[in-house]
Write a protein that holds these residues in place. Structure first.
Motif, PDB file in Angstrom:
ATOM      1  N   LEU A 195      10.864  -0.736  -7.464  1.00  0.00           N
ATOM      2  CA  LEU A 195      11.902  -1.704  -7.076  1.00  0.00           C
ATOM      3  C   LEU A 195      12.302  -1.516  -5.616  1.00  0.00           C
ATOM      4  O   LEU A 195      12.558  -2.501  -4.900  1.00  0.00           O
ATOM      5  CB  LEU A 195      13.112  -1.558  -7.991  1.00  0.00           C
ATOM      6  N   LEU A 196      12.351  -0.268  -5.158  1.00  0.00           N
ATOM      7  CA  LEU A 196      12.660   0.001  -3.750  1.00  0.00           C
ATOM      8  C   LEU A 196      11.596  -0.599  -2.839  1.00  0.00           C
ATOM      9  O   LEU A 196      11.920  -1.201  -1.805  1.00  0.00           O
ATOM     10  CB  LEU A 196      12.748   1.511  -3.533  1.00  0.00           C
ATOM     11  N   ALA A 197      10.328  -0.463  -3.220  1.00  0.00           N
ATOM     12  CA  ALA A 197       9.250  -1.025  -2.407  1.00  0.00           C
ATOM     13  C   ALA A 197       9.331  -2.549  -2.366  1.00  0.00           C
ATOM     14  O   ALA A 197       9.113  -3.165  -1.316  1.00  0.00           O
ATOM     15  CB  ALA A 197       7.895  -0.578  -2.963  1.00  0.00           C
ATOM     16  N   ARG A 219       0.827  -1.203   0.000  1.00  0.00           N
ATOM     17  CA  ARG A 219       0.000   0.000   0.000  1.00  0.00           C
ATOM     18  C   ARG A 219       0.868   1.261   0.000  1.00  0.00           C
ATOM     19  O   ARG A 219       0.470   2.279  -0.557  1.00  0.00           O
ATOM     20  CB  ARG A 219      -0.935  -0.012   1.206  1.00  0.00           C
ATOM     21  N   TRP A 220       2.045   1.200   0.619  1.00  0.00           N
ATOM     22  CA  TRP A 220       2.954   2.335   0.536  1.00  0.00           C
ATOM     23  C   TRP A 220       3.399   2.549  -0.909  1.00  0.00           C
ATOM     24  O   TRP A 220       3.482   3.682  -1.379  1.00  0.00           O
ATOM     25  CB  TRP A 220       4.168   2.101   1.430  1.00  0.00           C
ATOM     26  N   GLU A 221       3.669   1.446  -1.603  1.00  0.00           N
ATOM     27  CA  GLU A 221       4.012   1.545  -3.026  1.00  0.00           C
ATOM     28  C   GLU A 221       2.856   2.168  -3.814  1.00  0.00           C
ATOM     29  O   GLU A 221       3.067   3.036  -4.673  1.00  0.00           O
ATOM     30  CB  GLU A 221       4.333   0.150  -3.574  1.00  0.00           C
ATOM     31  N   CYS A 222       1.627   1.724  -3.524  1.00  0.00           N
ATOM     32  CA  CYS A 222       0.461   2.315  -4.190  1.00  0.00           C
ATOM     33  C   CYS A 222       0.321   3.788  -3.827  1.00  0.00           C
ATOM     34  O   CYS A 222      -0.096   4.607  -4.662  1.00  0.00           O
ATOM     35  CB  CYS A 222      -0.812   1.560  -3.788  1.00  0.00           C
ATOM     36  N   ALA A 223       0.670   4.142  -2.595  1.00  0.00           N
ATOM     37  CA  ALA A 223       0.582   5.537  -2.169  1.00  0.00           C
ATOM     38  C   ALA A 223       1.576   6.398  -2.934  1.00  0.00           C
ATOM     39  O   ALA A 223       1.283   7.559  -3.243  1.00  0.00           O
ATOM     40  CB  ALA A 223       0.833   5.648  -0.666  1.00  0.00           C
ATOM     41  N   VAL A 224       2.738   5.838  -3.249  1.00  0.00           N
ATOM     42  CA  VAL A 224       3.712   6.580  -4.056  1.00  0.00           C
ATOM     43  C   VAL A 224       3.107   6.881  -5.421  1.00  0.00           C
ATOM     44  O   VAL A 224       3.179   8.011  -5.926  1.00  0.00           O
ATOM     45  CB  VAL A 224       5.026   5.787  -4.190  1.00  0.00           C
ATOM     46  N   ARG A 225       2.493   5.866  -6.042  1.00  0.00           N
ATOM     47  CA  ARG A 225       1.874   6.085  -7.351  1.00  0.00           C
ATOM     48  C   ARG A 225       0.714   7.066  -7.246  1.00  0.00           C
ATOM     49  O   ARG A 225       0.523   7.926  -8.120  1.00  0.00           O
ATOM     50  CB  ARG A 225       1.409   4.756  -7.936  1.00  0.00           C
ATOM     51  N   SER A 226      -0.085   6.930  -6.195  1.00  0.00           N
ATOM     52  CA  SER A 226      -1.206   7.859  -6.021  1.00  0.00           C
ATOM     53  C   SER A 226      -0.708   9.277  -5.795  1.00  0.00           C
ATOM     54  O   SER A 226      -1.338  10.240  -6.254  1.00  0.00           O
ATOM     55  CB  SER A 226      -2.070   7.412  -4.839  1.00  0.00           C
ATOM     56  N   GLU A 275      12.606  14.856 -20.261  1.00  0.00           N
ATOM     57  CA  GLU A 275      12.317  14.952 -18.835  1.00  0.00           C
ATOM     58  C   GLU A 275      11.322  13.882 -18.403  1.00  0.00           C
ATOM     59  O   GLU A 275      11.479  13.254 -17.346  1.00  0.00           O
ATOM     60  CB  GLU A 275      11.767  16.338 -18.510  1.00  0.00           C
ATOM     61  N   ALA A 276      10.291  13.648 -19.222  1.00  0.00           N
ATOM     62  CA  ALA A 276       9.290  12.630 -18.891  1.00  0.00           C
ATOM     63  C   ALA A 276       9.917  11.248 -18.795  1.00  0.00           C
ATOM     64  O   ALA A 276       9.550  10.439 -17.937  1.00  0.00           O
ATOM     65  CB  ALA A 276       8.169  12.639 -19.937  1.00  0.00           C
ATOM     66  N   ALA A 277      10.889  10.948 -19.666  1.00  0.00           N
ATOM     67  CA  ALA A 277      11.546   9.644 -19.638  1.00  0.00           C
ATOM     68  C   ALA A 277      12.291   9.431 -18.326  1.00  0.00           C
ATOM     69  O   ALA A 277      12.241   8.345 -17.727  1.00  0.00           O
ATOM     70  CB  ALA A 277      12.507   9.525 -20.823  1.00  0.00           C
ATOM     71  N   VAL A 278      12.990  10.445 -17.855  1.00  0.00           N
ATOM     72  CA  VAL A 278      13.724  10.316 -16.592  1.00  0.00           C
ATOM     73  C   VAL A 278      12.754  10.163 -15.423  1.00  0.00           C
ATOM     74  O   VAL A 278      13.004   9.384 -14.495  1.00  0.00           O
ATOM     75  CB  VAL A 278      14.649  11.535 -16.392  1.00  0.00           C
ATOM     76  N   ILE A 279      11.641  10.884 -15.457  1.00  0.00           N
ATOM     77  CA  ILE A 279      10.647  10.763 -14.386  1.00  0.00           C
ATOM     78  C   ILE A 279      10.064   9.356 -14.360  1.00  0.00           C
ATOM     79  O   ILE A 279       9.876   8.761 -13.288  1.00  0.00           O
ATOM     80  CB  ILE A 279       9.538  11.817 -14.569  1.00  0.00           C
ATOM     81  N   LEU A 280       9.791   8.785 -15.527  1.00  0.00           N
ATOM     82  CA  LEU A 280       9.280   7.412 -15.589  1.00  0.00           C
ATOM     83  C   LEU A 280      10.301   6.426 -15.043  1.00  0.00           C
ATOM     84  O   LEU A 280       9.931   5.440 -14.382  1.00  0.00           O
ATOM     85  CB  LEU A 280       8.920   7.052 -17.032  1.00  0.00           C
ATOM     86  N   LEU A 281      11.580   6.675 -15.297  1.00  0.00           N
ATOM     87  CA  LEU A 281      12.629   5.810 -14.744  1.00  0.00           C
ATOM     88  C   LEU A 281      12.645   5.886 -13.219  1.00  0.00           C
ATOM     89  O   LEU A 281      12.835   4.865 -12.541  1.00  0.00           O
ATOM     90  CB  LEU A 281      13.989   6.224 -15.314  1.00  0.00           C
ATOM     91  N   VAL A 282      12.413   7.066 -12.672  1.00  0.00           N
ATOM     92  CA  VAL A 282      12.340   7.214 -11.215  1.00  0.00           C
ATOM     93  C   VAL A 282      11.152   6.425 -10.664  1.00  0.00           C
ATOM     94  O   VAL A 282      11.253   5.793  -9.602  1.00  0.00           O
ATOM     95  CB  VAL A 282      12.244   8.701 -10.827  1.00  0.00           C
ATOM     96  N   PHE A 283      10.007   6.435 -11.387  1.00  0.00           N
ATOM     97  CA  PHE A 283       8.861   5.625 -10.963  1.00  0.00           C
ATOM     98  C   PHE A 283       9.263   4.162 -10.826  1.00  0.00           C
ATOM     99  O   PHE A 283       8.924   3.487  -9.839  1.00  0.00           O
ATOM    100  CB  PHE A 283       7.722   5.721 -11.988  1.00  0.00           C
ATOM    101  N   LEU A 284       9.978   3.648 -11.832  1.00  0.00           N
ATOM    102  CA  LEU A 284      10.415   2.247 -11.810  1.00  0.00           C
ATOM    103  C   LEU A 284      11.327   1.970 -10.627  1.00  0.00           C
ATOM    104  O   LEU A 284      11.188   0.946  -9.935  1.00  0.00           O
ATOM    105  CB  LEU A 284      11.122   1.910 -13.127  1.00  0.00           C
ATOM    106  N   LEU A 285      12.248   2.876 -10.358  1.00  0.00           N
ATOM    107  CA  LEU A 285      13.173   2.683  -9.241  1.00  0.00           C
ATOM    108  C   LEU A 285      12.437   2.678  -7.899  1.00  0.00           C
ATOM    109  O   LEU A 285      12.789   1.918  -6.982  1.00  0.00           O
ATOM    110  CB  LEU A 285      14.241   3.776  -9.251  1.00  0.00           C
ATOM    111  N   LEU A 286      11.401   3.490  -7.776  1.00  0.00           N
ATOM    112  CA  LEU A 286      10.636   3.524  -6.536  1.00  0.00           C
ATOM    113  C   LEU A 286       9.880   2.215  -6.320  1.00  0.00           C
ATOM    114  O   LEU A 286       9.777   1.725  -5.189  1.00  0.00           O
ATOM    115  CB  LEU A 286       9.657   4.701  -6.564  1.00  0.00           C
TER     116      LEU A 286
END
Length: 272
Positions: free
Chosen positions: A258-260, A211-218, A245-256
């Motif tokens: 993986l962190l979760a 749910r924390w991972e979902c909260a990051v996406r939300s 810029e959008a590509a780098v932001i999407l990469l950060v989403f993926l890393l988050l």
């Protein structure tokens, strides 16, 4: 020798045909037409759009803004989940039937306990029924642009979600130790700590991290309505047609994400 036949094959086939028969009109109602991707020059348009994501933006100024937005998103999600736990845990303890002292035997508190559990379940339903994006839209008008509205929106909606699932997890585990403790005169919190949590801790932890991972996406989604963080930065990049810029932001989403996953695995091993 004739091959063995599955006695449930006909029933499975019947249920499959029924499910497909019900699914088709739903797909029509949702205007699901994947073949539209290949009509006209749609593939060419999508290819040109994706090509705009290259090369990724790596300027120092943008990466500094991205780091600040990422920390803001993580702070929003973590604070929202922390407040959601303050809502979910008491309501889950109230609504979990194996922890209900009033159900041990007939007594004056039986009806009052049932009414409280019913009220708690109704409150959980109300909290999770309204999407967090709706709460954010309302709260932005109160707190203005920024992460405060996102934190409270997450706390309200995720408090209902966590409380509901916590209740179901606690009720689906072996409840006999908790009931024995209550019948022996133990308090509700002792029954929870020693009767239910030893068997449910891993599942509760895994779901909380999910749910924390979902909260990051939300948090990212709520950024599009002014709640700050990565979502607001993504909205600005898309409006400026800055694919790098959008590509780098999407990469950060993926890393988050993986962190979760790594955090969930670590906590499950610690509780094993």
């Amino acid at each position: 020798m004739s091959p063995a036949r599955d006695p449930d094959a006909r029933a499975r086939l019947g249920w499959t045909v029924l499910a497909l028969g019900l699914l088709w009109p739903l797909l029509q109602l949702a205007e699901f037409r994947p073949w539209a991707l290949f009509e006209g020059n749609n593939l060419q348009v999508m290819g040109a759009f994706l090509a705009g994501f290259l090369p990724p933006e790596t300027s120092t100024d943008f990466l500094g803004i991205l780091l600040k937005a990422t920390l803001e998103t993580l702070a929003m999600a973590t604070a929202g989940i922390a407040l959601a736990l303050l809502i979910a845990v008491p309501l889950a303890i109230l609504c979990t039937r194996p922890l209900a002292v009033s159900l041990i035997g007939p007594g004056p508190g039986h009806r009052a306990g049932s009414a409280l559990r019913l009220a708690g379940r109704a409150l959980l339903t109300f909290l999770r029924a309204i999407p967090e994006i709706v709460w954010a839209l309302m709260l932005v008008r109160v707190f203005g642009l920024g992460p405060a509205a996102g934190v409270l929106a997450l706390a309200v909606t995720y408090g209902g979600m966590l409380g509901k699932v916590y209740t179901e997890i606690l009720e689906s585990t072996d409840t006999r130790p908790a009931r024995s403790l209550l019948e022996a005169g133990s308090g509700r919190f002792a029954a929870l700590a020693y009767g239910l949590l030893p068997n449910a801790a891993q599942e509760l932890t895994s779901y909380t991290v999910y749910r924390w991972e979902c909260a990051v996406r939300s948090s990212v989604i709520m950024g599009f309505v002014g709640a700050g963080g990565l979502g607001q930065l993504m909205d600005q990049s898309m409006k400026m047609l800055n694919g790098g810029e959008a590509a780098v932001i999407l990469l950060v989403f993926l890393l988050l994400v993986l962190l979760a996953d790594a955090l969930s695995a670590t906590l499950r091993r610690a509780l094993a």
